[in-house]
Motif scaffolding. Structure first.
Motif, short mmCIF file in Angstrom:
data_model
loop_
_atom_site.label_atom_id
_atom_site.label_comp_id
_atom_site.label_asym_id
_atom_site.label_seq_id
_atom_site.Cartn_x
_atom_site.Cartn_y
_atom_site.Cartn_z
N VAL A 1 2.32 -14.27 -8.87
CA VAL A 1 2.76 -14.62 -10.20
C VAL A 1 1.96 -15.20 -11.45
O VAL A 1 2.47 -14.17 -12.46
CB VAL A 1 4.26 -14.59 -10.08
N ALA A 2 1.93 -16.05 -10.59
CA ALA A 2 1.21 -17.12 -11.73
C ALA A 2 0.22 -16.31 -12.35
O ALA A 2 -0.51 -16.91 -14.01
CB ALA A 2 0.84 -18.13 -11.12
N PHE A 3 -1.21 -16.09 -11.77
CA PHE A 3 -2.09 -15.26 -11.93
C PHE A 3 -1.44 -13.89 -12.70
O PHE A 3 -2.51 -13.67 -14.17
CB PHE A 3 -3.09 -14.85 -10.37
N ILE A 4 -0.43 -13.41 -12.67
CA ILE A 4 -0.80 -11.96 -13.37
C ILE A 4 -0.39 -12.41 -14.46
O ILE A 4 -0.77 -11.76 -15.73
CB ILE A 4 0.91 -11.42 -12.59
N SER B 1 4.48 16.33 -28.97
CA SER B 1 3.39 16.33 -29.36
C SER B 1 3.58 14.27 -28.96
O SER B 1 2.13 13.48 -29.22
CB SER B 1 3.36 16.20 -30.50
N CYS B 2 4.69 13.14 -29.18
CA CYS B 2 5.03 11.47 -29.07
C CYS B 2 5.55 11.46 -27.90
O CYS B 2 4.34 10.80 -27.43
CB CYS B 2 5.28 11.21 -30.92
N VAL B 3 6.43 11.75 -27.94
CA VAL B 3 7.07 10.88 -26.65
C VAL B 3 6.95 11.14 -25.28
O VAL B 3 6.86 10.33 -24.16
CB VAL B 3 8.29 11.30 -26.71
N VAL B 4 6.31 12.25 -24.93
CA VAL B 4 5.33 12.85 -23.61
C VAL B 4 4.15 11.76 -23.12
O VAL B 4 4.11 11.63 -22.21
CB VAL B 4 5.10 14.42 -23.62
N PRO B 5 3.67 12.13 -24.19
CA PRO B 5 2.65 11.10 -24.30
C PRO B 5 2.57 9.21 -23.73
O PRO B 5 1.70 8.93 -23.19
CB PRO B 5 1.34 11.35 -25.48
N ILE B 6 3.65 9.08 -24.66
CA ILE B 6 4.12 7.84 -24.91
C ILE B 6 4.02 7.38 -24.08
O ILE B 6 4.20 6.65 -22.82
CB ILE B 6 5.00 7.30 -26.28
N SER B 7 5.28 7.59 -23.01
CA SER B 7 5.67 8.26 -22.13
C SER B 7 4.89 8.26 -20.43
O SER B 7 4.96 7.00 -19.49
CB SER B 7 7.07 8.98 -21.37
N ALA B 8 3.94 9.44 -21.08
CA ALA B 8 3.00 8.82 -19.99
C ALA B 8 2.13 7.72 -19.89
O ALA B 8 1.90 6.63 -18.43
CB ALA B 8 1.73 10.07 -19.67
N PHE B 9 1.76 6.62 -20.32
CA PHE B 9 0.90 5.80 -20.71
C PHE B 9 2.38 4.84 -20.20
O PHE B 9 1.73 3.54 -19.20
CB PHE B 9 0.14 5.26 -22.00
N PHE B 10 3.43 5.13 -20.84
CA PHE B 10 4.30 3.58 -20.25
C PHE B 10 4.38 3.93 -18.29
O PHE B 10 4.66 2.40 -18.05
CB PHE B 10 5.64 3.96 -21.19
N ALA B 11 4.69 4.69 -18.44
CA ALA B 11 4.69 5.00 -17.15
C ALA B 11 3.06 4.16 -16.13
O ALA B 11 3.73 3.31 -14.87
CB ALA B 11 5.11 6.34 -16.22
N SER B 12 2.44 4.58 -16.65
CA SER B 12 0.98 4.43 -15.81
C SER B 12 1.43 2.49 -15.44
O SER B 12 0.58 1.90 -14.94
CB SER B 12 -0.67 4.85 -16.99
N SER B 13 1.86 1.74 -17.09
CA SER B 13 1.35 0.41 -17.01
C SER B 13 2.63 0.14 -16.53
O SER B 13 1.97 -0.48 -15.44
CB SER B 13 1.47 0.26 -18.65
N LEU B 14 3.44 0.46 -15.99
CA LEU B 14 4.66 0.15 -15.02
C LEU B 14 4.45 -0.11 -13.93
O LEU B 14 4.20 -0.35 -12.70
CB LEU B 14 6.01 0.95 -15.38
N TRP B 15 3.73 1.23 -13.40
CA TRP B 15 2.93 1.65 -11.83
C TRP B 15 2.23 0.91 -11.74
O TRP B 15 2.15 -0.43 -10.57
CB TRP B 15 2.76 2.87 -12.13
N PHE B 16 1.10 0.51 -12.70
CA PHE B 16 -0.14 -0.66 -11.07
C PHE B 16 0.39 -1.70 -11.90
O PHE B 16 -0.13 -2.48 -11.08
CB PHE B 16 -1.54 0.54 -13.26
N GLY B 17 0.98 -2.51 -13.29
CA GLY B 17 1.12 -3.82 -13.63
C GLY B 17 2.70 -4.31 -12.04
O GLY B 17 2.44 -5.19 -11.59
N ASN B 18 3.53 -3.01 -11.79
CA ASN B 18 4.27 -3.46 -10.81
C ASN B 18 3.63 -3.77 -9.13
O ASN B 18 3.88 -4.50 -8.26
CB ASN B 18 5.40 -2.51 -9.94
N THR B 19 2.17 -2.76 -9.03
CA THR B 19 1.29 -3.14 -8.00
C THR B 19 0.31 -3.93 -7.91
O THR B 19 0.07 -4.28 -6.64
CB THR B 19 0.69 -1.31 -7.95
N ALA B 20 0.85 -4.72 -8.44
CA ALA B 20 -0.70 -5.62 -8.47
C ALA B 20 0.42 -6.94 -7.96
O ALA B 20 -0.23 -7.74 -6.97
CB ALA B 20 -0.88 -6.52 -10.39
N TYR B 21 1.77 -7.00 -8.06
CA TYR B 21 2.53 -7.99 -7.41
C TYR B 21 2.27 -8.13 -5.44
O TYR B 21 2.61 -8.96 -4.82
CB TYR B 21 3.99 -7.60 -7.95
N LEU B 22 1.75 -7.28 -5.49
CA LEU B 22 2.07 -7.02 -4.13
C LEU B 22 0.54 -7.39 -3.44
O LEU B 22 -0.43 -7.60 -2.56
CB LEU B 22 1.38 -4.84 -3.54
#
Length: 371
Positions: free
Chosen positions: A105-108, A80-101
């Motif tokens: 860095v300065a604009f990010i 009920s807690c770790v799974v949904p938190i992990s889902a949004f954590f993974a999403s934030s890392l995925w989208f944030g890292n994709t922005a580097y493409l």
């Protein structure tokens, strides 16, 4: 006097290490992902490597060496807690890292100034904070500054901006969910135990988009891995998480936020030197200065609120305070302070793309992107 001097020097050393690692990991990630440099344009793969490495090290520290104690985690709390938190954590890392493409860095870093805005809005939606005129006006100031920076960006890219903003929203929701779900259960996770519980689950969430989006392309391109590049990259991300843990423990979350603001300016300047294609304009700098002014005011307001709450608590009769303290101790499952999850409404940013845990340490106490 010598002890005071030594203590201050050690504090400044910790802050220097944190700023250096945070800036270094961001620049390293950009260099690895950028088609113009190392040319490994697979952000999901890079994030999964971080999850495996940091999760593995956390497992050794918690279960083998037993340097850090695990919390009382049940199946119900995990689902009920770790799974949904992990889902949004993974999403934030995925989208944030994709922005580097797509964007610099300065604009990010300039876009990351929106983190308090996103966190405040998510906190209101989830009912953990109330809509207030002073904070709302402050959010308008931050947003106005970021808008000016975006308008002045020479290499503005709508796709990269959309990825970064989506990552910020996912991270803000993760921070609020951490408060709503975990803290109400009486759990407190430090950076090591966070990685121990969240990294494996985040890896599984990332596996599906990786299998569908990146695996076929990597097979077609016959991508080969440079072990030392990815090992050192993941090691830097882990070191950043540990440095945040040490700095917050020694100075507090507010100090780390202030250090994060300083780090952002340093990082913006460094990125223009390391990546010559990054160009700053006068509007970039003016807009970001306005946005950071809003961030600083926001942190000041939250700090005042925190002090007011503390003063109110001090006025409670001693017997009642003793009973509350006893009840709190019964619920407490970890004695380690977690700067990312405490005072989440005042968090500026804390999973940084910098670190898998601090999923945005750009204004830590709020860092985790890959990292």
């Amino acid at each position: 006097m010598k002890m005071i001097t030594r203590s201050l020097l050690l504090t400044y050393l910790y802050l220097f290490i944190y700023i250096s690692l945070s800036s270094g990991v961001i620049l390293y990630n950009k260099w690895v992902l950028s088609p113009k440099h190392f040319n490994f344009p697979y952000p999901i793969t890079l994030t999964m490597i971080h999850m495996v490495f940091c999760g593995g090290v956390a497992f050794v520290l918690v279960r083998v060496l037993k340097i850090v104690a695990p919390v009382k985690m049940t199946t119900e709390i995990y689902v009920s807690c770790v799974v949904p938190i992990s889902a949004f954590f993974a999403s934030s890392l995925w989208f944030g890292n994709t922005a580097y493409l797509y964007i610099s860095v300065a604009f990010i870093q300039m876009l990351k100034a929106l983190m308090p805005v996103a966190t405040f809005l998510m906190a209101i939606i989830c009912g953990t904070d109330k809509a207030r005129c002073d904070l709302f006006l402050n959010m308008i100031l931050v947003s106005f500054g970021v808008a000016i920076s975006s308008f002045g960006e020479i290499h503005f890219n709508i796709t990269g901006t959309a990825y970064q903003v989506t990552g910020i929203l996912a991270e803000a929701l993760r921070l609020v969910l951490t408060q709503v779900l975990l803290q109400k259960k009486g759990l407190s996770l430090n950076p090591i135990t966070s990685l121990y519980y969240i990294a494996p689950c985040s890896f599984l969430f990332l596996f599906v988009p990786w299998f569908l989006l990146e695996k076929p392309e990597m097979e077609a391109q016959q991508v080969t891995f440079n072990f030392w590049i990815f090992f050192s990259n993941a090691l830097c991300a882990l070191a950043l998480n540990i440095s945040v843990f040490l700095v917050i423990g020694r100075t507090g979350a507010i100090t780390v936020r202030v250090a994060g603001v300083l780090k952002d300016w340093i990082l913006i300047a460094l990125s223009t030197l390391v990546f010559p294609e990054s160009k700053l304009t006068g509007l970039n700098i003016i807009g970001y200065a306005i946005a950071l002014t809003g961030v600083v005011i926001y942190n000041y307001i939250k700090l005042k609120d925190s002090h007011s709450s503390q003063l109110s608590s001090d006025s409670i009769p001693e017997k009642l305070k003793a009973l509350m303290k006893e009840k709190k101790l019964e619920k407490k499952s970890s004695e380690v302070y977690d700067g990312d999850e405490a005072d989440v409404a005042g968090a500026s940013a804390t999973v940084d793309e910098e670190a898998p845990l601090v999923p945005r340490a750009s204004h830590v106490a709020g860092r985790t992107n890959s990292d």
